[in-house]
Design a protein around this motif. Structure first.
Motif, short mmCIF file in Angstrom:
data_model
loop_
_atom_site.label_atom_id
_atom_site.label_comp_id
_atom_site.label_asym_id
_atom_site.label_seq_id
_atom_site.Cartn_x
_atom_site.Cartn_y
_atom_site.Cartn_z
N VAL A 181 0.85 -1.19 0.00
CA VAL A 181 0.00 0.00 0.00
C VAL A 181 0.89 1.24 0.00
CG1 VAL A 181 -1.76 1.30 1.22
CG2 VAL A 181 -1.82 -1.19 1.26
N ILE A 182 0.63 2.11 -0.93
CA ILE A 182 1.38 3.37 -1.01
C ILE A 182 0.40 4.51 -0.72
CG2 ILE A 182 2.72 4.90 -2.48
CD1 ILE A 182 3.55 2.45 -4.10
N LEU A 183 0.77 5.33 0.24
CA LEU A 183 -0.08 6.45 0.65
C LEU A 183 0.55 7.76 0.25
CD1 LEU A 183 -2.38 7.85 2.27
CD2 LEU A 183 -0.94 7.56 4.31
N TYR A 198 -4.54 6.43 -2.00
CA TYR A 198 -4.03 5.10 -1.67
C TYR A 198 -3.85 4.31 -2.96
CZ TYR A 198 -5.04 5.65 3.33
OH TYR A 198 -5.05 6.07 4.63
N THR A 199 -2.71 3.70 -3.11
CA THR A 199 -2.45 2.82 -4.25
C THR A 199 -2.08 1.44 -3.72
OG1 THR A 199 -1.64 4.69 -5.56
CG2 THR A 199 -1.08 2.47 -6.34
N VAL A 200 -2.78 0.42 -4.23
CA VAL A 200 -2.59 -0.95 -3.74
C VAL A 200 -2.18 -1.86 -4.90
CG1 VAL A 200 -3.66 -2.89 -2.57
CG2 VAL A 200 -4.32 -0.56 -1.96
N TYR A 201 -1.21 -2.71 -4.67
CA TYR A 201 -0.77 -3.71 -5.65
C TYR A 201 -0.97 -5.10 -5.05
CZ TYR A 201 1.61 0.16 -8.02
OH TYR A 201 1.90 1.33 -8.66
N ASP A 202 -1.46 -6.03 -5.90
CA ASP A 202 -1.52 -7.42 -5.44
C ASP A 202 -0.29 -8.17 -5.94
OD1 ASP A 202 -1.94 -7.99 -8.11
OD2 ASP A 202 -4.07 -8.45 -7.89
N ARG A 203 -0.24 -9.47 -5.68
CA ARG A 203 0.94 -10.24 -6.05
C ARG A 203 1.13 -10.32 -7.56
NH1 ARG A 203 0.81 -15.34 -1.78
NH2 ARG A 203 1.09 -14.06 0.12
N ALA A 204 0.04 -10.16 -8.29
CA ALA A 204 0.13 -10.17 -9.76
C ALA A 204 0.42 -8.78 -10.30
CB ALA A 204 -1.15 -10.73 -10.36
N GLU A 205 0.69 -7.85 -9.39
CA GLU A 205 0.99 -6.46 -9.73
C GLU A 205 -0.19 -5.74 -10.38
OE1 GLU A 205 4.62 -5.91 -11.83
OE2 GLU A 205 5.83 -6.82 -10.26
N CYS A 239 -7.37 4.64 -4.91
CA CYS A 239 -8.50 5.33 -4.29
C CYS A 239 -8.05 6.75 -3.96
CB CYS A 239 -8.94 4.60 -3.02
SG CYS A 239 -10.24 5.46 -2.10
N LYS A 240 -8.80 7.74 -4.43
CA LYS A 240 -8.46 9.14 -4.18
C LYS A 240 -9.64 9.84 -3.53
CE LYS A 240 -5.65 9.56 -8.40
NZ LYS A 240 -5.49 10.32 -9.68
N PHE A 241 -9.33 10.72 -2.61
CA PHE A 241 -10.38 11.56 -2.03
C PHE A 241 -9.74 12.81 -1.42
CE2 PHE A 241 -9.06 8.50 1.17
CZ PHE A 241 -8.91 9.26 2.32
#
Length: 246
Positions: free
Chosen positions: A1-3, A21-28, A33-35
């Motif tokens: 998670v990158i904030l 918030y930027t989220v990556y899973d294992r498959a990249e 999400c922006k607010f």
């Protein structure tokens, strides 16, 4: 998670704040999400210190709940509200304060009543001489007149006692006190009747220094600047930009 932006639990200051918030899973794979967080503070209009006075405010000075307290320089009396609060309707409580010039009543019956008018407002430098022709008196008055700015800055009122009763004259600027009141003042402060002398009285009516010869304004001001109350005044005057070359 990158904030990007302030983390959870932060205290957000007034203004607009972008949170992402930027989220990556294992498959990249990426999800974003922006607010925005908008913080608005209820504020009353800005207040100003009254002319010949000071203002001290809590917090930002104009936000809801802020309190502003007012006071006047020595020789001026506060009229209006001594403190005002920024209310929920964005209006200030109380009435606008002003500082009116102190009106000295020389018609009082006692010297104590005369001195009470200056309590916590002005320092007094009482200059006494048995005759207006006295050389020390004339030289001292000349030096004080040239240092009027320094006297005003330090809230000093010069009181002249000239002559010997019943021809004694008491003078506070343009006000002339009755001879009997001037005599009472001499007796109350134990001022010699037949020689030149001066008494420095502080804002609490205390006899701080006595002089039997000339004193330079610089020496007088250096002494007064050591008083604890004067040090507080100097801080306020510095904040208000009140200065003097003397």
């Amino acid at each position: 998670v990158i904030l990007k932006g302030l983390p959870p639990g932060s205290n957000f200051p007034e203004g607009d704040h972008k949170i992402q918030y930027t989220v990556y899973d294992r498959a990249e794979n990426k999800g974003t999400c922006k607010f925005r967080v908008k913080v608005r503070v209820k504020r009353c209009g800005k207040l100003n210190a009254p002319e010949n006075g000071y203002m001290k405010c809590s917090s930002d000075g104009d936000n809801y709940g802020a309190t502003c307290e007012f006071s006047c320089v020595g020789g001026y009396e506060l009229q209006g509200s001594p403190a005002r609060v920024c209310q929920s309707n964005l209006a200030w409580s109380g009435t606008e304060p002003t500082c009116a010039a102190m009106n000295v009543n020389v018609g009082v019956r006692t010297a104590a009543a005369l001195l009470d008018q200056f309590y916590e407002k002005r320092r007094l430098l009482i200059v006494s001489t048995p005759t207006a022709r006295n050389l020390l008196y004339r030289l001292q008055l000349g030096m004080l007149q040239q240092a009027q700015c320094g006297l005003d800055l330090r809230h000093i009122t010069v009181v002249e006692l000239v002559g010997v009763f019943p021809t004694l004259i008491g003078r506070i600027r343009t006000k002339i006190m009755p001879p009997a009141l001037a005599l009472q003042l001499r007796l109350l402060l134990r001022i010699p009747l037949y020689s030149f002398s001066m008494v420095l009285v502080d804002k609490h009516g205390m006899d701080k220094e006595r002089y039997v010869s000339l004193v330079t304004p610089v020496a007088l001001f250096n002494l007064i600047d050591t008083f604890p109350l004067r040090k507080e005044e100097m801080v306020l005057q510095s904040e208000m930009g009140q200065t003097c070359n003397t």
